[in-house]
Design a protein around this motif. Structure first.
Motif, PDB file in Angstrom:
ATOM      1  N   GLY A 136       0.857  -1.214  -0.012  1.00 26.46           N
ATOM      2  CA  GLY A 136      -0.095  -0.012   0.043  1.00 26.46           C
ATOM      3  C   GLY A 136       0.864   1.096   0.183  1.00 26.46           C
ATOM      4  N   THR A 137       0.415   2.257  -0.617  1.00 25.94           N
ATOM      5  CA  THR A 137       0.958   3.620  -0.689  1.00 25.94           C
ATOM      6  C   THR A 137       1.578   4.456   0.396  1.00 25.94           C
ATOM      7  OG1 THR A 137      -0.841   4.655  -0.975  1.00 25.94           O
ATOM      8  CG2 THR A 137       0.434   4.102  -3.035  1.00 25.94           C
ATOM      9  N   ALA A 138       0.574   4.051   1.634  1.00 24.32           N
ATOM     10  CA  ALA A 138       1.044   4.625   2.982  1.00 24.32           C
ATOM     11  C   ALA A 138       2.261   4.120   3.573  1.00 24.32           C
ATOM     12  CB  ALA A 138      -0.183   4.679   3.849  1.00 24.32           C
ATOM     13  N   THR A 139       2.267   2.739   3.533  1.00 23.35           N
ATOM     14  CA  THR A 139       3.295   2.169   4.168  1.00 23.35           C
ATOM     15  C   THR A 139       4.537   2.276   3.635  1.00 23.35           C
ATOM     16  OG1 THR A 139       1.631   0.354   5.283  1.00 23.35           O
ATOM     17  CG2 THR A 139       4.015  -0.190   4.986  1.00 23.35           C
ATOM     18  N   TYR A 140       4.319   2.128   2.142  1.00 23.07           N
ATOM     19  CA  TYR A 140       5.567   2.325   1.261  1.00 23.07           C
ATOM     20  C   TYR A 140       6.168   3.632   1.398  1.00 23.07           C
ATOM     21  CZ  TYR A 140       8.095   2.661  -3.158  1.00 23.07           C
ATOM     22  OH  TYR A 140       8.928   2.639  -4.079  1.00 23.07           O
ATOM     23  N   ALA A 141       5.372   4.916   1.513  1.00 27.51           N
ATOM     24  CA  ALA A 141       5.876   6.113   1.793  1.00 27.51           C
ATOM     25  C   ALA A 141       6.562   6.077   2.995  1.00 27.51           C
ATOM     26  CB  ALA A 141       4.741   7.030   1.629  1.00 27.51           C
ATOM     27  N   GLY A 153      12.831  10.732  -8.928  1.00 28.11           N
ATOM     28  CA  GLY A 153      14.285  10.497  -8.545  1.00 28.11           C
ATOM     29  C   GLY A 153      14.998   9.026  -8.492  1.00 28.11           C
ATOM     30  N   PHE A 154      14.162   8.325  -8.701  1.00 23.55           N
ATOM     31  CA  PHE A 154      14.910   7.003  -8.932  1.00 23.55           C
ATOM     32  C   PHE A 154      15.326   6.469  -9.979  1.00 23.55           C
ATOM     33  CE2 PHE A 154      12.166   5.946  -5.084  1.00 23.55           C
ATOM     34  CZ  PHE A 154      13.133   4.936  -4.508  1.00 23.55           C
ATOM     35  N   PRO A 155      16.656   5.831  -9.993  1.00 20.31           N
ATOM     36  CA  PRO A 155      17.300   5.175  -8.767  1.00 20.31           C
ATOM     37  C   PRO A 155      17.908   6.136  -7.670  1.00 20.31           C
ATOM     38  CG  PRO A 155      17.994   3.994 -10.695  1.00 20.31           C
ATOM     39  CD  PRO A 155      17.341   5.147 -11.192  1.00 20.31           C
ATOM     40  N   ARG A 156      17.783   5.765  -6.709  1.00 20.63           N
ATOM     41  CA  ARG A 156      18.435   6.975  -5.628  1.00 20.63           C
ATOM     42  C   ARG A 156      19.041   6.027  -4.371  1.00 20.63           C
ATOM     43  NH1 ARG A 156      13.987  10.721  -4.828  1.00 20.63           N
ATOM     44  NH2 ARG A 156      15.397  12.078  -3.675  1.00 20.63           N
ATOM     45  N   TYR A 157      19.664   6.734  -3.526  1.00 23.45           N
ATOM     46  CA  TYR A 157      20.334   6.144  -2.449  1.00 23.45           C
ATOM     47  C   TYR A 157      19.390   6.007  -1.288  1.00 23.45           C
ATOM     48  CZ  TYR A 157      23.214   5.581   1.924  1.00 23.45           C
ATOM     49  OH  TYR A 157      23.543   5.410   3.028  1.00 23.45           O
ATOM     50  N   LEU A 158      19.032   4.955  -0.652  1.00 25.88           N
ATOM     51  CA  LEU A 158      18.117   5.003   0.463  1.00 25.88           C
ATOM     52  C   LEU A 158      18.893   4.228   1.785  1.00 25.88           C
ATOM     53  CD1 LEU A 158      14.977   3.160  -0.837  1.00 25.88           C
ATOM     54  CD2 LEU A 158      15.515   5.516  -0.461  1.00 25.88           C
ATOM     55  N   ASP A 159      19.038   5.320   2.821  1.00 26.68           N
ATOM     56  CA  ASP A 159      19.841   4.972   4.000  1.00 26.68           C
ATOM     57  C   ASP A 159      19.496   3.538   4.727  1.00 26.68           C
ATOM     58  OD1 ASP A 159      21.400   6.004   5.728  1.00 26.68           O
ATOM     59  OD2 ASP A 159      20.143   5.622   7.500  1.00 26.68           O
ATOM     60  N   PRO A 160      18.085   3.198   4.668  1.00 30.89           N
ATOM     61  CA  PRO A 160      17.968   1.727   5.343  1.00 30.89           C
ATOM     62  C   PRO A 160      18.799   0.577   4.383  1.00 30.89           C
ATOM     63  CG  PRO A 160      15.876   3.063   5.192  1.00 30.89           C
ATOM     64  CD  PRO A 160      16.938   3.658   4.456  1.00 30.89           C
ATOM     65  N   ALA A 161      18.674   0.790   3.249  1.00 33.57           N
ATOM     66  CA  ALA A 161      19.506  -0.112   2.339  1.00 33.57           C
ATOM     67  C   ALA A 161      21.182   0.024   2.392  1.00 33.57           C
ATOM     68  CB  ALA A 161      18.960  -0.070   0.945  1.00 33.57           C
ATOM     69  N   SER A 203      13.133  -1.177  -4.017  1.00 31.11           N
ATOM     70  CA  SER A 203      12.590  -0.272  -2.960  1.00 31.11           C
ATOM     71  C   SER A 203      11.254  -1.031  -2.435  1.00 31.11           C
ATOM     72  CB  SER A 203      12.095   1.153  -3.072  1.00 31.11           C
ATOM     73  OG  SER A 203      11.389   1.144  -4.013  1.00 31.11           O
ATOM     74  N   ILE A 204      10.680  -1.589  -3.287  1.00 29.01           N
ATOM     75  CA  ILE A 204       9.302  -2.414  -3.187  1.00 29.01           C
ATOM     76  C   ILE A 204       9.607  -3.695  -2.221  1.00 29.01           C
ATOM     77  CG2 ILE A 204       7.573  -3.772  -4.077  1.00 29.01           C
ATOM     78  CD1 ILE A 204       7.596  -1.774  -6.506  1.00 29.01           C
ATOM     79  N   GLN A 205      10.626  -4.279  -2.776  1.00 27.51           N
ATOM     80  CA  GLN A 205      11.433  -5.438  -1.889  1.00 27.51           C
ATOM     81  C   GLN A 205      11.578  -5.010  -0.446  1.00 27.51           C
ATOM     82  OE1 GLN A 205      14.614  -6.803  -4.304  1.00 27.51           O
ATOM     83  NE2 GLN A 205      13.521  -8.634  -4.873  1.00 27.51           N
ATOM     84  N   MET A 206      12.272  -3.925  -0.417  1.00 31.59           N
ATOM     85  CA  MET A 206      12.541  -3.089   1.130  1.00 31.59           C
ATOM     86  C   MET A 206      11.365  -3.227   1.889  1.00 31.59           C
ATOM     87  SD  MET A 206      15.547  -0.534   0.116  1.00 31.59           S
ATOM     88  CE  MET A 206      15.036   0.241   1.815  1.00 31.59           C
ATOM     89  N   ALA A 207      10.383  -2.564   1.264  1.00 27.83           N
ATOM     90  CA  ALA A 207       9.067  -2.201   1.992  1.00 27.83           C
ATOM     91  C   ALA A 207       8.405  -3.421   2.383  1.00 27.83           C
ATOM     92  CB  ALA A 207       8.133  -1.503   0.901  1.00 27.83           C
ATOM     93  N   ALA A 208       8.458  -4.628   1.425  1.00 34.13           N
ATOM     94  CA  ALA A 208       7.810  -5.659   1.768  1.00 34.13           C
ATOM     95  C   ALA A 208       8.499  -6.428   2.864  1.00 34.13           C
ATOM     96  CB  ALA A 208       7.714  -6.662   0.609  1.00 34.13           C
ATOM     97  N   LEU A 209       9.706  -6.563   2.908  1.00 33.55           N
ATOM     98  CA  LEU A 209      10.394  -7.112   3.944  1.00 33.55           C
ATOM     99  C   LEU A 209      10.351  -6.311   5.318  1.00 33.55           C
ATOM    100  CD1 LEU A 209      12.795  -9.274   4.635  1.00 33.55           C
ATOM    101  CD2 LEU A 209      14.375  -7.343   4.207  1.00 33.55           C
ATOM    102  N   ALA A 210      10.243  -5.166   5.194  1.00 26.88           N
ATOM    103  CA  ALA A 210      10.020  -4.348   6.476  1.00 26.88           C
ATOM    104  C   ALA A 210       8.697  -4.541   7.057  1.00 26.88           C
ATOM    105  CB  ALA A 210      10.354  -2.943   6.274  1.00 26.88           C
ATOM    106  N   ALA A 211       7.768  -5.060   6.177  1.00 28.38           N
ATOM    107  CA  ALA A 211       6.259  -5.023   6.644  1.00 28.38           C
ATOM    108  C   ALA A 211       5.878  -6.683   7.017  1.00 28.38           C
ATOM    109  CB  ALA A 211       5.170  -4.505   5.444  1.00 28.38           C
ATOM    110  N   GLY A 212       7.035  -7.351   6.849  1.00 26.66           N
ATOM    111  CA  GLY A 212       6.886  -8.847   7.126  1.00 26.66           C
ATOM    112  C   GLY A 212       6.305  -9.473   6.134  1.00 26.66           C
TER     113      GLY A 212
END
Length: 257
Positions: free
Chosen positions: A60-65, A81-89, A98-107
């Motif tokens: 979902g866009t809220a969780t992703y944002a 502005g993608f591709p871009r540097y993301l600090d969590p990664a 970044s979608i993979q990252m959001a999915a992982l963070a959301a379990g």
């Protein structure tokens, strides 16, 4: 070195000879009619719609944002502005990563980069930036600077038995020539807008294709080893190509031959 030079000269000769072909050879009347029809009713629009549903169920866009650290209303500009540097990664990533990252963070289950579901979701997410101008900033930080430099190296590096590179077909002195009766495009031109118009529906494949997958196809056609999706080299190549398109409007999905 001599074989590489001879290969380059042979390629130039072929391209120059092909340049003499008539314009009608680039696309048949039937293909032109199909292209015009697809512009009016792009089949990939259904893929983007499905991507919206898949993305909503996964994140979902809220969780992703929230994962990106931006307000939901600011997603369109941020995504341009993608591709871009993301600090969590701790590295430069693509939209798909970044979608993979959001999915992982959301379990949630993490979709593979090469999966059909990821192609559709990444197309939907990028379509949120439609109308925005590509705004990648390769000088934003040392990570982006390094990736842009690496991307240029990958773009210009001659590989394989034929000694070809991306630059062999897309350098300023080759653009406009023909290969397999098709004009070789300027990747940064407004008409091409490479980074801003992929994922796109490919007429010759009857399916939607992402920019990195399209670059893999180019490598395969040139008999080069395909750079893996998500690898540092592939992300860097996307950074470099995207920077060529900086300032051009994003329009997803587009139609390509």
């Amino acid at each position: 070195m001599r074989s590489v030079t001879l290969c380059a000269l042979a390629l130039s000769a072929v391209l120059c000879g092909a340049l003499q072909a008539e314009e009608k050879l680039s696309m048949s009347e039937a293909d032109k009619a199909m292209y015009a029809e697809l512009l009016e009713s792009n089949p990939a629009e259904m893929d983007v719609a499905e991507g919206e549903q898949l993305f909503g169920e996964l994140i979902g866009t809220a969780t992703y944002a929230k994962m990106l650290g931006v307000k939901e209303k600011d997603l369109p500009k941020y995504l341009s502005g993608f591709p871009r540097y993301l600090d969590p990664a701790k590295k430069v990533v693509t939209i798909a990563q970044s979608i993979q990252m959001a999915a992982l963070a959301a379990g949630k289950p993490v979709p593979k980069l090469e999966s059909k579901e990821m192609v559709k979701m990444s197309a939907y997410v990028k379509s949120l930036a439609n109308g925005q101008k590509t705004s990648i900033d390769v000088k934003a930080n040392k990570h982006m600077e390094q990736m842009h430099k690496l991307g240029q190296q990958v773009f210009e590096e001659r590989r394989g038995g034929r000694g070809l590179s991306c630059n062999s077909c897309h350098s300023a002195d080759i653009v406009g020539s023909r290969l397999r009766m098709q004009p070789l495009p300027d990747l940064g031109a407004k008409e091409t807008a490479a980074a801003g118009t992929w994922p796109a529906y490919r007429m010759t494949q009857s399916q939607m294709v992402t920019l990195d997958k399209r670059m893999q196809q180019c490598m395969k056609n040139a008999l080069l080893a395909e750079i893996p999706l998500g690898s540092r080299e592939m992300v860097a190549l996307e950074v470099y190509v995207t920077n060529k398109t900086k300032g051009n409007a994003i329009s997803i999905p587009s139609v390509k031959r």
